[in-house]
Design an enzyme around this catalytic site. Structure first.
Site, PDB file in Angstrom:
ATOM      1  N   ASP A 220       0.244 -10.084   3.514  1.00  0.00           N
ATOM      2  CA  ASP A 220      -1.045  -9.975   4.203  1.00  0.00           C
ATOM      3  C   ASP A 220      -2.238 -10.096   3.266  1.00  0.00           C
ATOM      4  OD1 ASP A 220       0.139  -9.629   6.698  1.00  0.00           O
ATOM      5  OD2 ASP A 220       0.409  -7.485   6.352  1.00  0.00           O
TER       6      ASP A 220
ATOM      7  N   GLU B 209      -2.249 -11.347  14.606  1.00  0.00           N
ATOM      8  CA  GLU B 209      -1.597 -10.458  15.572  1.00  0.00           C
ATOM      9  C   GLU B 209      -2.411  -9.194  15.840  1.00  0.00           C
ATOM     10  OE1 GLU B 209       2.088  -8.737  14.027  1.00  0.00           O
ATOM     11  OE2 GLU B 209       1.322  -8.921  11.995  1.00  0.00           O
TER      12      GLU B 209
ATOM     13  N   THR C 299       2.357  -8.124  -0.861  1.00  0.00           N
ATOM     14  CA  THR C 299       2.170  -8.120   0.582  1.00  0.00           C
ATOM     15  C   THR C 299       1.788  -9.513   1.027  1.00  0.00           C
ATOM     16  OG1 THR C 299       0.432  -7.716   2.212  1.00  0.00           O
ATOM     17  CG2 THR C 299       0.011  -6.917   0.035  1.00  0.00           C
TER      18      THR C 299
ATOM     19  N   ARG D 157      -0.703 -23.215  25.547  1.00  0.00           N
ATOM     20  CA  ARG D 157       0.647 -22.813  25.137  1.00  0.00           C
ATOM     21  C   ARG D 157       0.546 -21.941  23.896  1.00  0.00           C
ATOM     22  NH1 ARG D 157       1.404 -24.634  29.289  1.00  0.00           N
ATOM     23  NH2 ARG D 157       2.829 -26.270  30.016  1.00  0.00           N
TER      24      ARG D 157
ATOM     25  N   GLU E 222       0.812  -1.207   0.000  1.00  0.00           N
ATOM     26  CA  GLU E 222       0.000   0.000   0.000  1.00  0.00           C
ATOM     27  C   GLU E 222       0.856   1.272   0.000  1.00  0.00           C
ATOM     28  OE1 GLU E 222      -2.334   0.302   3.455  1.00  0.00           O
ATOM     29  OE2 GLU E 222      -3.874   1.554   2.510  1.00  0.00           O
TER      30      GLU E 222
ATOM     31  N   GLY F 117      -0.780 -10.452  10.371  1.00  0.00           N
ATOM     32  CA  GLY F 117      -2.036  -9.845   9.957  1.00  0.00           C
ATOM     33  C   GLY F 117      -2.416  -8.758  10.937  1.00  0.00           C
ATOM     34  N   ARG F 118      -1.886  -7.574  10.719  1.00  0.00           N
ATOM     35  CA  ARG F 118      -2.140  -6.483  11.647  1.00  0.00           C
ATOM     36  C   ARG F 118      -3.525  -5.887  11.413  1.00  0.00           C
ATOM     37  NH1 ARG F 118       3.051  -3.483  13.812  1.00  0.00           N
ATOM     38  NH2 ARG F 118       3.555  -5.691  13.768  1.00  0.00           N
TER      39      ARG F 118
END
Lengths: 342, 342, 342, 342
Positions: free
Chosen positions: D128, D222, D126, D266, D103, D171-172
């Protein structure tokens, strides 16, 4: 001190890791210089060299093949071969030679060292794992992993169609890859060059597998041969056991199984996929340690030796020991695997 | 003859291969019956059993984990633990017990065998490779391969951004995974629990790597600790060396490197990915052989022993030897790797 | 509502993912029951069924092959085939049928649906990617990944010995696997069934690769054929383009290259390794979505359709469209790859 | 004609494949020359160039990262940024610029092209997959495969101990990696940034999985955030949805699940492993085609466009379209996955 390095014989994952480790340690710890010889013994014979320093070995650890190239050139068969090698070592001011290779390459190193006083250190290499005097050679673990992955993949397709899948793996004279990948992959038949197989017994195992509603996987070393004389041979040459060499045993066996059992059979010939590409972690670790210890041997002026794996230790053994005798599969070990046949 | 089987402690790729091999050989060659105990020592303690025969073990060779389940239950700490185990073995007519596990599980087997006369055979298992009296434990090679693949992947991203990449691998008390994967992956710094590290020295190695225009990879065992008292700790507990335990050494170290060198640093914590999934070919081979030899020990009534890898042979060693002392990384071996630091 | 499911034709990674998704969604969202038919159309023809519910599909997502088995049985060729299928659907109270397969399997579904009013929904499957009316079929991505990994491995061994490596991949009538894996693997020659190749031109590409000191990789689809009549054929049958079918084009080509260029050449025949084993993430995702959308079609009573991928959407197309015409490689796409030849 | 090439933003497997394809086609088919700019927009801004020709791009196809380096430098924020870029393009006689990035990088290319007349062609990149105007970006398929393999490995260890395994993936702002790898890996919970999650509902899914005697895998992007205000945040910044940014959602969630359900949990944080290393076959194929088509756009003087995947076609779209809006996960697609939760 200037150290020459060459890689001979069939290539094998881990060669670059040896070269890198030797150069890193030689330069950093002892201030050595290095000269690479191109294409195995052809390099010192023809005086074909490549520069070899730390920048040249950066990033090569995970790469298969060898940056030095390889060949099967035998200087003992070349006219004045030894003299030309000695002249070229003098010309390029090489004080010691690290020869990385299998039976043939190391056999030359042994003679150069023992008979002609050329200061050689050997590093054992063969994907076939058939070198004596070392627990393992690097390249073998990678080949076994690749063959095992292939076998894993074949199970599901075999079972969906209730077919026999025959996988031909490398191993002309020794069945190590077949034995290890067959055991690791859950094969139902494993055939090795050390022991002639009985096609009818193979068919029996195949049929007993179908009886429990599973489909059989047959792993056959390229050098395996059947008992009896029923084989149609492609090339007619003799193998190392004195019986006629097979070309394409996998395909032959699949057809024979189809004919005798009436079940469909398919063949996969993995070929050079087994010897190419990035080494497994074990092979990188082993090759790296061999490279480091080869330099230690040079520093100790311990020539005429080969570095060797014994348990978890790297030790030195006489070069002559390594090449005296092919390391074939122990019949007891093969018998151990028999519980999984059928 | 009825043989009980249990798997204790942290799971590890190869457990199912041991179970399968033992059952195949026991049933086919000796006509034994088998009983599986669920969740390690909890099984014989609580009398929680599962049927175990050839159909139950079909297809499990390539599968990670354990079909028997696992736990850290310690019968020595349970009220009348030993008596209850003996009663349950009698109740379920189990004549011998194969215990597959690490230090804790085998420690119980050693005491049961030596002090209470329970006929036990041990099979060593730990991804950490920290068991004495065997060259390798299965699970370790798989973990090292997974960590090495991760390191391979991190090189290119590190170099594209000229960043430091810190990889935290398993190894609470022993640095075997860090050492082997670090060497195999071409790491520039390897930090292990056996030797406290100097953060400033680590930063020096990081900076010298950048000077040759490459980006550094730092492999740190989860149990590694820095010299000095500068760490902010998450849990404040003491580790096995008597110094305070770190939780999250990878993340801590990345921040510290950023602060001191001014370079960007990122962390990957592989965690349980290292202990899950399909075993490597080596681990399947080793686990299979361990299973076969455990049955041979039962047949020979050789109890109180553990099967163990020595070179390429599987031998028997007293269970007590295996658990006497943690097998940590030899300082000489660690020093050998130092040539690649920086 | 009871839904029948069958898988026909050559097996392919992702079949189990379709079955699982369909059953999960059918049972959970709509309360459907399921019946599995064994071995493609043989199941409904012979009334051979397997129970199919949520426990039966647990854990099968990552597994290659098909839990229902497969076959190439064609009910249109069986006596009273259609009538027997209708009787068995009635007998087992199956209200709708999900047929997962390639051209042949779906062709039967199309006729059953269009001509005989059997409520069918099709799911496209072929590793060859040669089905019209969908962007991709699952199984193809897995096959391409496997072939690409093999090509990756072959580069280093080819270059160490300056040899030609020929890889024969699947694709009897369409060159999709050859084209995609050849492009992804950096092959220097890609040969597909859609366009007869000129051996002399291939040799030219091979030689121009050697001139820049790299070793050539030749990817050849099993169905590719040379121009002219110089081939010695093994079976003499005709292929779908009307020219004589080759068995073993890879081996033949390697020999021809050796003969004409004087360079060593080796062959790898990947065979069924390409269609076995765990599906790639893309194929699992696509197969899962196909399974979900097949159930939606059943719920909407949209019979006679096939689910199909269009961009990132799953849509419905008439079954007849899918099987009208083989989807072969567009000559323009093949020409695009030509920049990498030689 | 001289073409400049740069790679900007986070690195991603496939960048080198684009560069290689563009150079191969440009040089061979059209006789173009190339100039590489180092480290994204920093290169043309600072006049930092690297030579770029066919030998420079040999062998880079399978390599992750970018041979040109990358950075997040934004020339629009630099003093006289645009003017300096134009001056440097003139100075180095660059006639057209291929900008490969996400982007931010493409946003700069759009403005340079539309407002300042710099002849730019964009290539979307990207991991993502959150760029509009293209079906997929390369790098994404590789990341999904890596995350899926990790999930595969976690299933067996989770089940051996009946534990929860939480996997934090990249993956923000968009949940594509979580959604695809979660579906492909058979996760029982998938959490994405586009939809805030309810921790209590997550715990419900976790518990219902244990009820059928399987252990749950939770995949969390994330950037995913919980409903309500119960999170203790590490950095306190705001995310793109206006709610406070989480650092370490995986670890936080594991603790929360332990606290609420009493089950062990975990965490694995895959981190940069997802963006490094060799590209998948799909990504190499897509990146290669993007490189070829970018050169076609240059030849057609079609500036201000981005190459884009539509179905199986590569087309051109206005650069502005690509960067207008983040492509987030469609709620309907996410709902489709819900059938597998719990």
């Amino acid at each position: 001190m200037r150290v020459g390095v060459l890689t001979g014989g069939g290539d094998c994952p881990g060669l670059n890791a040896v070269i890198r480790a030797a150069v890193r340690k030689g330069v950093q710890d002892y201030g050595y210089s290095f000269t690479g010889f191109r294409d195995g013994w052809r390099g010192p014979l023809a005086g074909d060299i490549v520069p070899l320093d730390i920048p040249a070995v950066r990033g090569i650890l995970p790469r298969g093949g060898t940056i030095l190239g390889s060949s099967r050139t035998n200087p003992l068969k070349a006219e004045n071969g030894i003299r030309r090698i000695k002249e070229n070592l003098t010309k390029y001011e090489v004080d010691a030679l690290i020869a990385i290779g299998g039976e043939d390459t190391l056999g030359v190193a042994a003679r150069l060292s023992d008979e002609y006083g050329v200061p050689c250190v050997g590093v054992p290499k063969t994907i076939d794992n058939d070198l004596s005097a070392t627990d393992y050679t690097f390249g073998f673990d990678t080949a076994v992993n690749i063959a095992t992955e292939a076998i894993d993949r074949l199970h599901t397709t075999a079972e969906s169609h209730m077919r026999v899948l025959v996988v031909e793996v490398m191993g002309r004279h020794a069945g190590w890859i077949a034995l290890h990948s067959g055991l690791a992959g859950g094969a139902n038949v494993i055939l090795i060059p050390e022991q002639r197989f009985d096609v009818q017994q193979v068919c029996g195992w195949v049929e007993s597998r179908f009886k429990v509603r599973y489909a059989p996987i047959v792993v056959v070393a390229e050098g395996a041969t059947p008992k009896g004389g029923e084989m149609v041979l492609k090339d007619g040459s003799l193998d190392s056991f004195g019986h006629v060499r097979l070309s394409g045993v996998g395909e032959w066996l699949a057809k024979e199984i189809e004919r005798r059992t009436g079940k469909e059979a398919r063949t996969t010939v993995l070929g050079h996929v087994q010897r190419g590409g990035t080494p497994s972690a074990f092979d990188r670790w082993l090759a790296t340690r061999f490279g480091l210890h080869a330099i230690e041997a040079v520093r100790d002026e311990a020539y005429g030796v080969m570095v060797s794996l014994r348990g978890t230790d790297v030790v030195r053994v006489p070069l002559a020991d390594a090449t005296a005798k092919l390391k074939t599969v122990d019949p007891k070990l093969y018998a151990e695997a028999g519980v999984f046949f059928g």
